[in-house]
Write an enzyme that holds these catalytic residues in place. Structure first.
Site, PDB file in Angstrom:
ATOM      1  N   GLY A 120      46.875  36.987  40.815  1.00 18.91           N
ATOM      2  CA  GLY A 120      47.957  37.918  41.445  1.00 18.91           C
ATOM      3  C   GLY A 120      48.987  37.590  42.181  1.00 18.91           C
ATOM      4  N   HIS A 139      33.570  38.441  40.464  1.00 14.38           N
ATOM      5  CA  HIS A 139      34.773  38.356  40.938  1.00 14.38           C
ATOM      6  C   HIS A 139      35.224  37.898  42.004  1.00 14.38           C
ATOM      7  CE1 HIS A 139      39.188  39.081  40.731  1.00 14.38           C
ATOM      8  NE2 HIS A 139      39.259  39.031  39.609  1.00 14.38           N
ATOM      9  N   SER A 177      46.997  34.569  36.978  1.00  6.84           N
ATOM     10  CA  SER A 177      48.451  34.798  36.712  1.00  6.84           C
ATOM     11  C   SER A 177      48.792  34.390  35.301  1.00  6.84           C
ATOM     12  CB  SER A 177      49.230  33.927  37.588  1.00  6.84           C
ATOM     13  OG  SER A 177      49.180  34.357  39.048  1.00  6.84           O
ATOM     14  N   ASN A 228      41.121  42.859  32.581  1.00 11.40           N
ATOM     15  CA  ASN A 228      40.657  43.155  33.638  1.00 11.40           C
ATOM     16  C   ASN A 228      41.505  44.271  34.391  1.00 11.40           C
ATOM     17  OD1 ASN A 228      39.268  43.772  36.207  1.00 11.40           O
ATOM     18  ND2 ASN A 228      39.400  41.689  37.130  1.00 11.40           N
ATOM     19  N   GLU A 239      37.293  38.849  44.074  1.00 10.20           N
ATOM     20  CA  GLU A 239      37.605  40.005  44.889  1.00 10.20           C
ATOM     21  C   GLU A 239      36.357  40.903  45.259  1.00 10.20           C
ATOM     22  OE1 GLU A 239      40.522  41.737  42.046  1.00 10.20           O
ATOM     23  OE2 GLU A 239      42.092  40.077  42.620  1.00 10.20           O
ATOM     24  N   LYS A 253      40.965  45.989  36.953  1.00 10.35           N
ATOM     25  CA  LYS A 253      40.911  46.201  38.373  1.00 10.35           C
ATOM     26  C   LYS A 253      40.765  47.689  38.881  1.00 10.35           C
ATOM     27  CE  LYS A 253      42.423  41.439  39.220  1.00 10.35           C
ATOM     28  NZ  LYS A 253      42.885  40.339  39.907  1.00 10.35           N
ATOM     29  N   GLU A 293      38.266  30.861  37.734  1.00  8.43           N
ATOM     30  CA  GLU A 293      39.842  31.671  38.338  1.00  8.43           C
ATOM     31  C   GLU A 293      39.760  31.122  39.982  1.00  8.43           C
ATOM     32  OE1 GLU A 293      40.348  35.597  36.692  1.00  8.43           O
ATOM     33  OE2 GLU A 293      38.931  36.047  38.050  1.00  8.43           O
TER      34      GLU A 293
END
Ligand code: PGA
Length: 245
Positions: free
Chosen positions: A166, A92, A204, A8, A94, A10, A160
């Site tokens: 991240g 996701h 991560s 991904n 985000e 992003k 996730e």
């Protein structure tokens, strides 16, 4: 269960970044696992042309739930399929945070992806506070149930933990194994025991921890953010997945 290494990107990368697809294709061919790269929208068409005929497939990072219309800045699943994408990441964390996407919005996107012939990659995960309060299973269970349309089949699920994305932090291997065992059980209940839904871990994942994570039962690969941006970081993850029996 089919094994997936999914990158991904992003809001990262540019036309020049597509050069890495050559190395990723070589790693995929040797590993035999399924590899999907999800670049930003403007790179999708070039990415599908660059990967055409290889074992690397292309996915998008989101979609609108409608097929067309007056929705400035949005992209439909139909258009994603038209430019050659085969997968789309849905829900996701985000997107849920930055664009206030609710479970019901995620569910509608899931349906539009299926209607367009795309494979949804549905993301669920708990916050740090929810984990600290011992609510991980409860939270991901209700997210899963509320994000899936009735009779959902042929999708990918990504667990996730939001606090692991991240940050360089990951749950312990025991904690990952516990959640994946729970999800395997819950998917069998919701979709049927022969539904064969791959469940990926995300947050991560790097070359240095991938092999340990992939060795866990019910972990069928990874959704990789930061470490999918360069071939030198992503290819060893693909290779590690190929080594899992
Ligand atoms: P990360 O992102 O690998 O950079 O933690 C994972 C994701 O958000 O899918």
């Amino acid at each position: 269960m089919r094994k997936f290494a999914i990158g991904n990107w992003k809001m990262n990368g540019n036309i020049a970044s597509l050069k890495m697809l050559g190395e990723v294709q070589a790693a995929q061919a040797l590993s035999g696992v399924s590899v999907v790269i999800c670049p930003p929208y403007p790179l999708l068409h070039a990415a599908t042309l660059a990967s055409n005929g290889s074992g690397v497939e292309i996915g998008a990072q989101s979609c609108h739930h409608l097929a067309n219309g007056a929705h400035t800045g949005d992209v439909s699943s139909d258009l994603l399929a038209d430019v050659g994408a085969r997968y789309v990441i849905i829900g996701h964390s985000e997107r849920r945070a930055d664009h206030h996407e609710s479970n019901s919005a995620v569910c509608a996107q899931f349906q539009s992806a299926k209607t367009a012939g795309l494979t949804p990659i549905l993301c669920i995960g708990e916050t740090q506070a929810e984990r600290a309060a011992g609510r991980t299973i409860e939270v991901i269970s209700s997210q899963l149930k509320a994000s899936l349309p009735p009779q959902a089949q042929a999708f990918i699920l990504a667990y996730e933990p939001i606090w692991a994305i991240g940050t360089g932090l990951i749950p312990s291997l025991d904690e990952i194994a516990q959640v994946h065992a729970f999800l395997a059980h819950q998917l069998a209940e919701i979709c049927g025991s022969d539904s064969k839904i791959s469940v990926l871990y995300g947050g991560s994942v790097k070359a240095s921890n991938a092999a340990q994570i992939f060795a866990l039962p019910h972990v069928d690969g990874a959704l990789v953010g930061g470490a999918s941006l360069a071939a030198k970081d992503f290819c060893p993850i693909v290779t590690a997945l190929g080594h899992v029996q």
